[in-house]
Motif scaffolding. Structure first.
Motif, PDB file in Angstrom:
ATOM      1  N   MET A   1       0.494   4.216  27.455  1.00 55.73           N
ATOM      2  CA  MET A   1       0.552   3.614  26.127  1.00 55.73           C
ATOM      3  C   MET A   1      -0.847   3.181  25.719  1.00 55.73           C
ATOM      4  O   MET A   1      -1.687   2.903  26.562  1.00 55.73           O
ATOM      5  N   ASP A   2      -1.045   3.069  24.430  1.00 62.17           N
ATOM      6  CA  ASP A   2      -2.263   2.487  23.908  1.00 62.17           C
ATOM      7  C   ASP A   2      -2.193   0.974  24.147  1.00 62.17           C
ATOM      8  O   ASP A   2      -1.145   0.368  23.907  1.00 62.17           O
ATOM      9  N   PRO A   3      -3.281   0.353  24.645  1.00 68.65           N
ATOM     10  CA  PRO A   3      -3.239  -1.103  24.881  1.00 68.65           C
ATOM     11  C   PRO A   3      -2.858  -1.919  23.645  1.00 68.65           C
ATOM     12  O   PRO A   3      -2.168  -2.929  23.755  1.00 68.65           O
ATOM     13  N   THR A   4      -3.264  -1.455  22.466  1.00 68.34           N
ATOM     14  CA  THR A   4      -2.910  -2.163  21.233  1.00 68.34           C
ATOM     15  C   THR A   4      -1.407  -2.103  20.995  1.00 68.34           C
ATOM     16  O   THR A   4      -0.791  -3.099  20.605  1.00 68.34           O
ATOM     17  N   ALA A   5      -0.799  -0.944  21.239  1.00 65.30           N
ATOM     18  CA  ALA A   5       0.653  -0.805  21.075  1.00 65.30           C
ATOM     19  C   ALA A   5       1.388  -1.683  22.089  1.00 65.30           C
ATOM     20  O   ALA A   5       2.390  -2.320  21.758  1.00 65.30           O
ATOM     21  N   LEU A   6       0.877  -1.735  23.318  1.00 68.18           N
ATOM     22  CA  LEU A   6       1.501  -2.593  24.324  1.00 68.18           C
ATOM     23  C   LEU A   6       1.397  -4.061  23.911  1.00 68.18           C
ATOM     24  O   LEU A   6       2.371  -4.815  24.014  1.00 68.18           O
ATOM     25  N   THR A   7       0.243  -4.463  23.414  1.00 70.58           N
ATOM     26  CA  THR A   7       0.053  -5.850  22.964  1.00 70.58           C
ATOM     27  C   THR A   7       1.051  -6.185  21.863  1.00 70.58           C
ATOM     28  O   THR A   7       1.656  -7.263  21.875  1.00 70.58           O
ATOM     29  N   ARG A   8       1.252  -5.249  20.905  1.00 71.33           N
ATOM     30  CA  ARG A   8       2.258  -5.469  19.837  1.00 71.33           C
ATOM     31  C   ARG A   8       3.654  -5.590  20.444  1.00 71.33           C
ATOM     32  O   ARG A   8       4.452  -6.404  19.998  1.00 71.33           O
ATOM     33  N   GLY A   9       3.954  -4.785  21.459  1.00 75.52           N
ATOM     34  CA  GLY A   9       5.259  -4.845  22.106  1.00 75.52           C
ATOM     35  C   GLY A   9       5.471  -6.115  22.902  1.00 75.52           C
ATOM     36  O   GLY A   9       6.609  -6.547  23.106  1.00 75.52           O
ATOM     37  N   LEU A  10       4.387  -6.715  23.364  1.00 72.18           N
ATOM     38  CA  LEU A  10       4.484  -7.950  24.153  1.00 72.18           C
ATOM     39  C   LEU A  10       4.746  -9.183  23.293  1.00 72.18           C
ATOM     40  O   LEU A  10       5.332 -10.150  23.765  1.00 72.18           O
ATOM     41  N   LYS A  11       4.313  -9.143  22.025  1.00 76.80           N
ATOM     42  CA  LYS A  11       4.422 -10.324  21.160  1.00 76.80           C
ATOM     43  C   LYS A  11       5.857 -10.863  21.072  1.00 76.80           C
ATOM     44  O   LYS A  11       6.076 -12.059  21.275  1.00 76.80           O
ATOM     45  N   PRO A  12       6.867 -10.021  20.767  1.00 76.12           N
ATOM     46  CA  PRO A  12       8.217 -10.589  20.716  1.00 76.12           C
ATOM     47  C   PRO A  12       8.701 -11.069  22.084  1.00 76.12           C
ATOM     48  O   PRO A  12       9.435 -12.062  22.162  1.00 76.12           O
TER      49      PRO A  12
END
Length: 163
Positions: free
Chosen positions: A83-94
């Motif tokens: 995954m792209d780290p930015t996409a993972l970071t977005r997925g971690l927020k919730p």
């Protein structure tokens, strides 16, 4: 769309007006589109079964990875999950908002953040596991055991070859 001898081109997809084109022909098959369509269909099945536990299959995957890799850096987990780290970071927020994960600075590199699975995250994962198992069973029943095993082997081979 442009006319190319009776075949119309639109976004690299060929449609014949009066000529029957074999969709399995190599020049007309888009591997990416097919894989993405299959992934979306399978994701819908898993999400339907996991959603009652309040997770998506992507969130389930993150939490499941953290059971083995608790404290991993965001970049390392993103690489592992392809995954792209930015996409993972977005997925971690919730997940962080729900209290399922906690982010903290890496003690070895203050610029990096580590992801920690909380007790609430472990409980959410446990609650979602039966839904995940039902989704696994639905896909296996639809494809058959042999085709499911062949699909897994093909995906593993593809990931290895395209690394």
């Amino acid at each position: 769309m442009q006319d190319r001898g009776g075949i119309y081109l639109h976004m690299q997809h060929y449609v014949a007006m009066s000529v029957r084109i074999d969709p399995a022909a190599e020049s007309f098959a888009c591997t990416c589109a097919r894989v993405r369509k299959a992934a979306r269909r399978i994701t819908q099945i898993y999400d339907r079964h996991i959603q009652p536990a309040g997770l998506t299959v992507t969130q389930f995957g993150i939490l499941a990875n953290l059971t083995r890799l608790d404290g991993i850096a965001i970049g390392a987990l993103a690489e592992r999950m392809i995954m792209d780290p930015t996409a993972l970071t977005r997925g971690l927020k919730p997940l962080e908002r729900q209290g399922f994960v906690r982010l903290e600075p890496d003690p070895n590199d203050r610029r990096a953040r580590r992801i920690l699975l909380t007790a609430a995250g472990r409980a959410a994962l446990s609650e979602a596991r039966p839904g995940w198992a039902r989704a696994q069973a639905e896909v296996r029943a639809a494809l058959g055991a042999d085709a499911t095993a062949a699909l897994h082997q093909s995906i593993d081979f593809t990931l290895e070859r395209l690394a």
